[in-house]
Write a protein that holds these residues in place. Structure first.
Motif, PDB file in Angstrom:
ATOM      1  N   SER A   1      -4.128  -7.362  -3.674  1.00 55.29           N
ATOM      2  CA  SER A   1      -2.919  -6.761  -3.329  1.00 55.29           C
ATOM      3  C   SER A   1      -1.990  -7.673  -2.307  1.00 55.29           C
TER       4      SER A   1
ATOM      5  N   ARG B   1       0.882  -2.516   2.859  1.00 58.61           N
ATOM      6  CA  ARG B   1       1.907  -3.285   3.161  1.00 58.61           C
ATOM      7  C   ARG B   1       2.911  -2.253   4.220  1.00 58.61           C
ATOM      8  N   LEU B   2       2.744  -1.167   4.082  1.00 54.65           N
ATOM      9  CA  LEU B   2       3.586  -0.254   4.883  1.00 54.65           C
ATOM     10  C   LEU B   2       2.681  -0.308   6.307  1.00 54.65           C
TER      11      LEU B   2
ATOM     12  N   ALA C   1      -1.837  -0.850  -2.630  1.00 53.38           N
ATOM     13  CA  ALA C   1      -0.884  -1.957  -2.217  1.00 53.38           C
ATOM     14  C   ALA C   1       0.263  -1.749  -1.407  1.00 53.38           C
ATOM     15  N   ASP C   2       0.862  -0.725  -1.690  1.00 51.76           N
ATOM     16  CA  ASP C   2       2.076  -0.018  -1.106  1.00 51.76           C
ATOM     17  C   ASP C   2       1.679   0.296   0.324  1.00 51.76           C
ATOM     18  N   ASP C   3       0.607   1.216   0.402  1.00 51.61           N
ATOM     19  CA  ASP C   3       0.343   1.710   1.668  1.00 51.61           C
ATOM     20  C   ASP C   3      -0.196   0.438   2.599  1.00 51.61           C
TER      21      ASP C   3
ATOM     22  N   ASP D   1      -2.239   3.776  -4.984  1.00 49.79           N
ATOM     23  CA  ASP D   1      -0.927   3.048  -4.122  1.00 49.79           C
ATOM     24  C   ASP D   1      -1.495   2.340  -2.964  1.00 49.79           C
TER      25      ASP D   1
ATOM     26  N   ARG E   1       0.924  -2.849   7.503  1.00 54.74           N
ATOM     27  CA  ARG E   1       1.447  -4.036   8.106  1.00 54.74           C
ATOM     28  C   ARG E   1       2.771  -4.103   8.757  1.00 54.74           C
ATOM     29  N   GLN E   2       3.618  -3.495   8.128  1.00 56.32           N
ATOM     30  CA  GLN E   2       5.084  -3.181   8.466  1.00 56.32           C
ATOM     31  C   GLN E   2       5.139  -2.286  10.085  1.00 56.32           C
TER      32      GLN E   2
ATOM     33  N   GLU F   1      -2.164  -7.894   0.647  1.00 50.69           N
ATOM     34  CA  GLU F   1      -1.829  -7.242   1.951  1.00 50.69           C
ATOM     35  C   GLU F   1      -3.230  -7.668   3.025  1.00 50.69           C
TER      36      GLU F   1
END
Length: 93
Positions: free
Chosen positions: A91, A50-51, A46-48, A44, A53-54, A93
């Motif tokens: 990804s 992204r989170l 790519a999702d991690d 995961d 970075r958020q 990110e």
């Protein structure tokens, strides 16, 4: 320089212990808790990323498990790309 906010993952945390690693033998012998597939970052990521970075993280430090890359002496597993920089860059990110 400026303070950088980020995260770090050890290979065992991110993807679990490689079968050829010392850590896996410790798990097998009951000397370390089972890592299973780690925290799932290897799947995961790519999702991690992204989170992260958020949440304002600007850097991520990853480690490699040499036992995964070279599972036996002199045998490099060319298919092992879990932390290939190109894969992480794909990804977005």
């Amino acid at each position: 320089g400026p303070l950088l906010w980020g995260a770090t993952f050890a290979a065992v945390q991110a993807e679990g212990a490689a079968l050829a690693s010392d850590w896996f033998s410790w798990e097998r012998d009951g000397e370390a808790p089972p890592s299973l597939d780690g925290n799932g970052f290897a799947v995961d990521f790519a999702d991690d990323l992204r989170l992260l970075r958020q949440f304002g993280a600007g850097v991520v430090r990853l480690t490699f498990d040499w036992a995964r890359i070279e599972p036996s002496e002199g045998h490099v597993d060319g298919a092992e790309r879990s932390w290939d920089p190109e894969r992480l860059e794909e990804s977005g990110e």
